[in-house]
Design a protein around this motif. Structure first.
Motif, PDB file in Angstrom:
ATOM      1  N   MET A  70     -11.820   5.396   4.523  1.00 47.19           N
ATOM      2  CA  MET A  70     -10.851   5.527   3.424  1.00 47.19           C
ATOM      3  C   MET A  70      -9.516   6.057   3.929  1.00 47.19           C
ATOM      4  O   MET A  70      -8.447   5.592   3.529  1.00 47.19           O
ATOM      5  CB  MET A  70     -11.423   6.432   2.328  1.00 47.19           C
ATOM      6  N   MET A  71      -9.532   7.025   4.820  1.00 46.09           N
ATOM      7  CA  MET A  71      -8.278   7.567   5.358  1.00 46.09           C
ATOM      8  C   MET A  71      -7.544   6.500   6.173  1.00 46.09           C
ATOM      9  O   MET A  71      -6.303   6.436   6.162  1.00 46.09           O
ATOM     10  CB  MET A  71      -8.565   8.798   6.236  1.00 46.09           C
ATOM     11  N   LYS A  72      -8.272   5.650   6.850  1.00 48.27           N
ATOM     12  CA  LYS A  72      -7.651   4.560   7.611  1.00 48.27           C
ATOM     13  C   LYS A  72      -6.929   3.604   6.667  1.00 48.27           C
ATOM     14  O   LYS A  72      -5.817   3.163   6.939  1.00 48.27           O
ATOM     15  CB  LYS A  72      -8.733   3.837   8.420  1.00 48.27           C
ATOM     16  N   ARG A  73      -7.593   3.284   5.527  1.00 50.35           N
ATOM     17  CA  ARG A  73      -6.963   2.391   4.543  1.00 50.35           C
ATOM     18  C   ARG A  73      -5.719   3.036   3.933  1.00 50.35           C
ATOM     19  O   ARG A  73      -4.695   2.385   3.722  1.00 50.35           O
ATOM     20  CB  ARG A  73      -7.965   2.042   3.435  1.00 50.35           C
ATOM     21  N   ILE A  74      -5.820   4.334   3.612  1.00 48.11           N
ATOM     22  CA  ILE A  74      -4.659   5.048   3.051  1.00 48.11           C
ATOM     23  C   ILE A  74      -3.512   5.020   4.052  1.00 48.11           C
ATOM     24  O   ILE A  74      -2.354   4.760   3.708  1.00 48.11           O
ATOM     25  CB  ILE A  74      -5.043   6.496   2.676  1.00 48.11           C
ATOM     26  N   TYR A  75      -3.825   5.272   5.288  1.00 50.38           N
ATOM     27  CA  TYR A  75      -2.789   5.287   6.325  1.00 50.38           C
ATOM     28  C   TYR A  75      -2.136   3.915   6.452  1.00 50.38           C
ATOM     29  O   TYR A  75      -0.931   3.799   6.603  1.00 50.38           O
ATOM     30  CB  TYR A  75      -3.411   5.729   7.648  1.00 50.38           C
ATOM     31  N   GLN A  76      -2.958   2.829   6.415  1.00 49.26           N
ATOM     32  CA  GLN A  76      -2.407   1.486   6.567  1.00 49.26           C
ATOM     33  C   GLN A  76      -1.547   1.090   5.365  1.00 49.26           C
ATOM     34  O   GLN A  76      -0.572   0.371   5.518  1.00 49.26           O
ATOM     35  CB  GLN A  76      -3.538   0.471   6.755  1.00 49.26           C
ATOM     36  N   LYS A  77      -1.862   1.535   4.155  1.00 43.26           N
ATOM     37  CA  LYS A  77      -1.109   1.151   2.964  1.00 43.26           C
ATOM     38  C   LYS A  77       0.070   2.093   2.698  1.00 43.26           C
ATOM     39  O   LYS A  77       0.917   1.798   1.861  1.00 43.26           O
ATOM     40  CB  LYS A  77      -2.029   1.114   1.747  1.00 43.26           C
ATOM     41  N   SER A  78       0.097   3.229   3.362  1.00 45.40           N
ATOM     42  CA  SER A  78       1.156   4.209   3.092  1.00 45.40           C
ATOM     43  C   SER A  78       2.533   3.645   3.386  1.00 45.40           C
ATOM     44  O   SER A  78       3.482   3.860   2.610  1.00 45.40           O
ATOM     45  CB  SER A  78       0.936   5.477   3.927  1.00 45.40           C
ATOM     46  N   ALA A  79       2.676   2.942   4.474  1.00 43.03           N
ATOM     47  CA  ALA A  79       3.996   2.392   4.815  1.00 43.03           C
ATOM     48  C   ALA A  79       4.438   1.390   3.755  1.00 43.03           C
ATOM     49  O   ALA A  79       5.598   1.387   3.313  1.00 43.03           O
ATOM     50  CB  ALA A  79       3.942   1.728   6.193  1.00 43.03           C
ATOM     51  N   GLU A  80       3.511   0.543   3.296  1.00 43.37           N
ATOM     52  CA  GLU A  80       3.831  -0.461   2.260  1.00 43.37           C
ATOM     53  C   GLU A  80       4.203   0.227   0.955  1.00 43.37           C
ATOM     54  O   GLU A  80       5.169  -0.149   0.282  1.00 43.37           O
ATOM     55  CB  GLU A  80       2.625  -1.383   2.065  1.00 43.37           C
ATOM     56  N   LEU A  81       3.464   1.276   0.577  1.00 44.29           N
ATOM     57  CA  LEU A  81       3.752   2.003  -0.659  1.00 44.29           C
ATOM     58  C   LEU A  81       5.096   2.746  -0.554  1.00 44.29           C
ATOM     59  O   LEU A  81       5.844   2.851  -1.540  1.00 44.29           O
ATOM     60  CB  LEU A  81       2.638   2.975  -0.986  1.00 44.29           C
ATOM     61  N   ALA A  82       5.367   3.258   0.629  1.00 41.62           N
ATOM     62  CA  ALA A  82       6.651   3.949   0.808  1.00 41.62           C
ATOM     63  C   ALA A  82       7.804   2.973   0.614  1.00 41.62           C
ATOM     64  O   ALA A  82       8.803   3.284  -0.050  1.00 41.62           O
ATOM     65  CB  ALA A  82       6.718   4.593   2.185  1.00 41.62           C
ATOM     66  N   LEU A  83       7.657   1.750   1.150  1.00 46.47           N
ATOM     67  CA  LEU A  83       8.697   0.733   0.981  1.00 46.47           C
ATOM     68  C   LEU A  83       8.818   0.328  -0.486  1.00 46.47           C
ATOM     69  O   LEU A  83       9.934   0.128  -0.992  1.00 46.47           O
ATOM     70  CB  LEU A  83       8.409  -0.483   1.851  1.00 46.47           C
ATOM     71  N   GLN A  84       7.687   0.225  -1.182  1.00 50.84           N
ATOM     72  CA  GLN A  84       7.736  -0.110  -2.616  1.00 50.84           C
ATOM     73  C   GLN A  84       8.414   1.019  -3.393  1.00 50.84           C
ATOM     74  O   GLN A  84       9.190   0.777  -4.329  1.00 50.84           O
ATOM     75  CB  GLN A  84       6.317  -0.356  -3.157  1.00 50.84           C
TER      76      GLN A  84
END
Length: 188
Positions: A70-84
């Protein structure tokens, strides 16, 4: 004149036969039979089967899986969410910059604040095949030992007794010939 006649009297011989029948006795005792039977033996052992249930993917789809995943998924999506998030802030800034057209963007943005909160999905993919079930059956172990039958037969000889018969032959009446001569008158 009378002619003298000779009289002949004959008796035949009679033979007497007295017999005793032969006697024969045969006796045979029954055979002695001993039977010994060894029972057949059958042993069946059924080992239990093995059932393995892996529900790792189902727990992951419910966001209850492995913390590292789960932490790996959060880390991978964090950059995309930050851009959004940056994109939304720029959009809000652009709306506030259009204050000259007479709109009031601040109350509108306040009303949209909860609706525009980004969904952060960190659970795994949901599927009806997320639970893996594996069953391993074991063959039964069958062992048998054939029994048998042992015969022990003791025979007995026949007992034979023989008494020979007798034939006793005897002369019951002797044969005889009897001549009777007439009286001859010797005077002449």
């Amino acid at each position: 004149m009378r002619i003298p006649q000779i009289q002949i009297h004959q008796e035949y011989a009679w033979i007497g036969i007295q017999t005793t029948s032969a006697k024969q006795e045969i006796e045979q005792p029954q055979a002695t039979v001993e039977i010994k039977q060894t029972s057949a033996q059958l042993t069946i052992e059924q080992p239990n089967g093995e059932l393995a249930i892996d529900q790792t993917r189902a727990r992951d789809a419910l966001a209850m899986g492995n913390n590292l995943e789960m932490m790996k998924r959060i880390y991978q999506k964090s950059a995309e969410l930050a851009l959004q998030g940056i994109s939304r802030i720029v959009e809000k800034g652009d709306r506030m910059a259009t204050i000259h057209d007479g709109s009031n963007p601040i109350p509108e943005m306040a009303m949209d604040w909860r609706r525009t909160f980004p969904e952060f999905a960190f659970e795994g993919p949901a599927s009806m095949d997320n639970v893996d079930i594996q069953y391993t059956a074991h063959r039964p172990i069958i062992e048998w030992n054939l029994g048998g039958v042992e015969y022990n037969v003791t025979t007995h000889k026949a007992e034979h007794q023989y008494t020979p018969g007798k034939a006793e032959i005897y002369l019951r009446q002797r044969n005889s010939v009897e001549f009777t001569l007439p009286q001859v008158d010797l005077t002449l």
